[in-house]
Structures are given as structure tokens and as C-alpha cells.
Design a protein around this motif. Structure first.
Motif, short mmCIF file in Angstrom:
data_model
loop_
_atom_site.label_atom_id
_atom_site.label_comp_id
_atom_site.label_asym_id
_atom_site.label_seq_id
_atom_site.Cartn_x
_atom_site.Cartn_y
_atom_site.Cartn_z
N ILE A 1 17.04 72.69 54.75
CA ILE A 1 18.33 73.31 54.42
C ILE A 1 19.08 72.42 53.44
N VAL B 1 27.17 75.30 61.37
CA VAL B 1 27.39 76.45 60.50
C VAL B 1 28.88 76.61 60.21
N PHE C 1 17.53 78.22 55.87
CA PHE C 1 18.29 78.57 57.08
C PHE C 1 17.94 79.98 57.55
N GLU D 1 24.83 76.44 54.90
CA GLU D 1 23.87 76.95 55.88
C GLU D 1 23.53 78.42 55.61
#
Lengths: 172, 191
Positions: free
Chosen positions: A159, A87, A100, A94
Motif C-alpha cells: 500500500i 484508514v 488496498f 488507503e
């Protein structure tokens, strides 16, 4: 607000360092993350399948928890550390991703359920073994927990492809 | 018809074009690939740690193996099917990729490793089934298995970063260039 935070995070020195080393740091973190999720998934599955009576029936539920519980916890810690670093390295990718955000909600559900169940099992093993494991609600929960962890893995990979959610993606 | 033609033919099959033409299929297939390989890895280390005497030491080895192998095979089937589906979408690109090739060699070695176990310690399993750890041959196989599977995961992830196809990028709506110089994607291109 999350977007501002992500943009601020992207300018921190750790983030900038990861960005300059991106080519090897991110794939390395992702590989470790995948190995650790394999341990969590297998541990949760071993305990849940034992509860359901579908695997490991030569062991008691308590023995199964003793074998897999600690591995789950340690692997979760590895997931947390590598996850936080990813992150920090790619905050916008993210934090501004629908996959996410749903994944984090499911991780909270999955982790709380797992720790609560294991704590309860530790306290009163016989009750779980004799009565609770046969209750339809408990069995349903065990199956749901497995599905939650499978969804966590799938959302984790998605993601990278947040466009699949169309208008649900925060950046859409 | 040489091998390059086979690869081109694979890419032209209806399965390959169908996946390529869809916005959703490749991400979905890749996600299930990760799910499958995570379980392959998790289940094989249960076996490896038992052989090394690290975990499940009080359970007979054959009991654990009988218990876990069907889940392991199911996971392997999922990873293999999804892997083949991803491969055919860009067969030539993957085939040329050094990480893909290394991964395939490592998978082959993992298979040979299992065979080596069956031909050595596996033959005398009744003699050590209840021991805390397996014999030396079994422990060697276990260490190799752990190293191979971890390496296979790393290779797999590197394939994604060195072939242009899998990492489809969302247009984020904000210019990432404003935030930072994006990762050197140019270096990651195979060409």
C-alpha cells in the motif's frame, strides 16, 4: 465516489486528530497490525499444515482448531480495529490504493474460508479427519488459503508503494 | 579502511545498486520481510505461551518445539536475507539510525535469551516437558521473548519512518495539501 468518501473521511475530527498525531499514531497502529497479522498467519498455517499432515501430527485436526481458532479470531478483530483506524487516519492513501482494494477482497475470501472451514470442522470432526483431509480439492484449498494470507501481508506493505501497479493504481 | 568505508562499499555493491535502481525490488523485498517477521513473531509466541502455561498446555514442550522450530528458522532466514538486502541499499543511513541500532541490539538480546534458556531450563527439559508451564527460568525467558519481539516489530516500523529511503511516495495526482497538512515528514528526516 470512493475518492469523495476518502476526502470526506479525511476531514472528520478523528481523522484530523490522527493526522496531527501522525508521527507516532500511524507507526504504532502499523506495528500492532503487523504483530496481529503474525498471529493470524501462524494460526491459519498451523491449522492448514495440520490438515495437510505437514505439522502438528501429534494433535488431531479438532485439537489444532481449538488451539488456534480463537487466537485467529481475536487477532482478526485487532487487525480490523487497527486497520479501520489507519484508514481513518490516511483515507486517500488507503482507499485510493490498488494494493488496498485487492487486499480487502482477499481478506474477505480468506476470512470467509477460514470461518466456514472451522465451523464445518467443529460440526463434523471425524468426517474431516477421516475422509475430507485426504481429498485433493481440500488439500489444494488449504494451500491456496495459505497463499491468500501471504498475499494479504505482501499487499498490505505494498500500500505504501502503489506506484508499482502503474496504471492499475486508482490515482495513476 | 574504517567502518564508514565498509558501509559505503556495501552501498556500492551490485546488489545494492541493483535494488536502488529498480522501482519494484525494494517494495517487494520489504513485503517479504514483513511476511518473514510476522511468522517469526507468530511462531515464537506459540513457544512462549506454551512455556508460560497459557496455550498448548497439554502438548509436551519438546514436541511443540520440534514441530514449530523448522518453520520458525525458515521465517527467520527469510527475514534476515530480506533485511540484509534492504540494509545494503542505504547502509550508512540505516547504521546511523537510532531505531535500527536499537533493533539490532534487541535482536542480539533475543539470541542471548534463547541461549539463556538452553543453559538453564532447557538442560532439564525432560523433568518438566509435560508440566502445564515451564519452570521459573523458562517463564522468565518467555516473557522476555514476548517483550523483545514486540519491541523489535515497533523498532522496525520506526526505521521506515525515520529514514527517507523506504517510504517511496506515489504522486497521487491530487494535491494532498488541499486535503490536509501532510504528516510532518520533515521531522521524520534523520538529518
Amino acid at each position: 465516489m470512493i475518492e469523495q468518501f476518502a476526502e470526506w473521511l479525511a476531514r472528520t475530527s478523528l481523522s484530523l486528530w490522527i493526522q496531527t498525531q501522525y508521527a507516532w499514531v500511524i507507526p504504532t497502529l502499523q506495528s500492532i497490525h503487523i504483530a496481529a497479522i503474525g498471529i493470524v498467519l501462524t494460526s491459519v498455517a498451523a491449522i492448514d499444515l495440520r490438515l495437510l499432515g505437514w505439522a502438528g501430527r501429534d494433535q488431531t485436526l479438532g485439537e489444532t482448531r481449538e488451539r488456534f481458532g480463537p487466537w485467529m479470531s481475536w487477532a482478526l478483530l485487532v487487525l480490523l480495529v487497527t486497520g479501520v483506524l489507519m484508514v481513518i487516519g490516511e483515507p486517500v492513501r488507503e482507499l485510493m490504493s490498488f494494493s488496498f482494494r485487492v487486499k480487502m477482497a482477499l481478506v474477505a475470501v480468506g476470512a470467509v474460508t477460514a470461518f466456514a472451514f472451522q465451523a464445518s470442522l467443529k460440526k463434523d470432526e471425524t468426517r474431516w479427519e477421516r475422509t475430507l483431509a485426504d481429498r485433493p480439492a481440500v488439500r489444494t484449498l488449504a494451500i491456496l488459503t495459505l497463499l491468500v494470507w501471504a498475499a494479504i501481508v505482501i499487499l498490505g506493505r505494498l500500500i505504501a508503494y502503489d506506484y508499482v501497479w502503474g496504471g492499475l493504481s486508482p490515482l495513476a | 579502511m574504517d567502518f564508514a568505508d565498509v558501509l559505503t562499499w556495501l552501498e556500492s555493491t551490485r546488489v545494492a545498486t541493483g535494488i536502488r535502481d529498480s522501482l519494484y525490488l525494494f517494495p517487494l523485498i520489504e513485503s517479504f520481510h514483513v511476511l518473514g517477521l510476522a511468522l517469526v513473531f507468530g511462531t515464537s509466541i506459540v513457544i512462549d505461551l506454551r512455556l508460560l502455561g497459557v496455550a498448548s498446555v497439554r502438548r509436551p514442550f519438546t514436541r511443540i518445539r520440534a514441530d514449530i522450530m523448522r518453520w520458525s528458522w525458515a521465517a527467520m532466514a527469510l527475514a534476515a536475507v530480506t533485511g540484509v538486502l534492504m540494509f545494503v541499499t542505504s547502509a550508512s543511513i540505516y547504521f546511523d539510525n537510532v531505531f535500527f541500532r536499537t533493533k539490532m541490539v534487541l535482536l542480539l538480546l533475543a539470541g542471548i535469551n534463547v541461549l539463556a534458556f538452553e543453559l538453564t531450563a532447557g538442560r532439564r527439559v525432560a523433568g518438566w516437558d509435560r508440566d502445564r508451564a515451564g519452570p521459573r527460568a523458562a517463564r522468565t525467558v518467555a516473557v522476555l521473548s514476548l517483550a523483545l519481539w514486540v519491541s523489535i516489530i515497533f523498532m522496525g516500523r520506526w526505521i521506515g519512518y525515520t529514514t527517507s529511503e523506504p517510504e517511496a511516495q506515489l504522486d497521487p495526482g491530487i494535491d494532498l495539501e488541499d486535503l490536509f497538512t501532510p504528516p510532518s515528514l520533515d521531522d521524520a528526516e534523520p538529518e
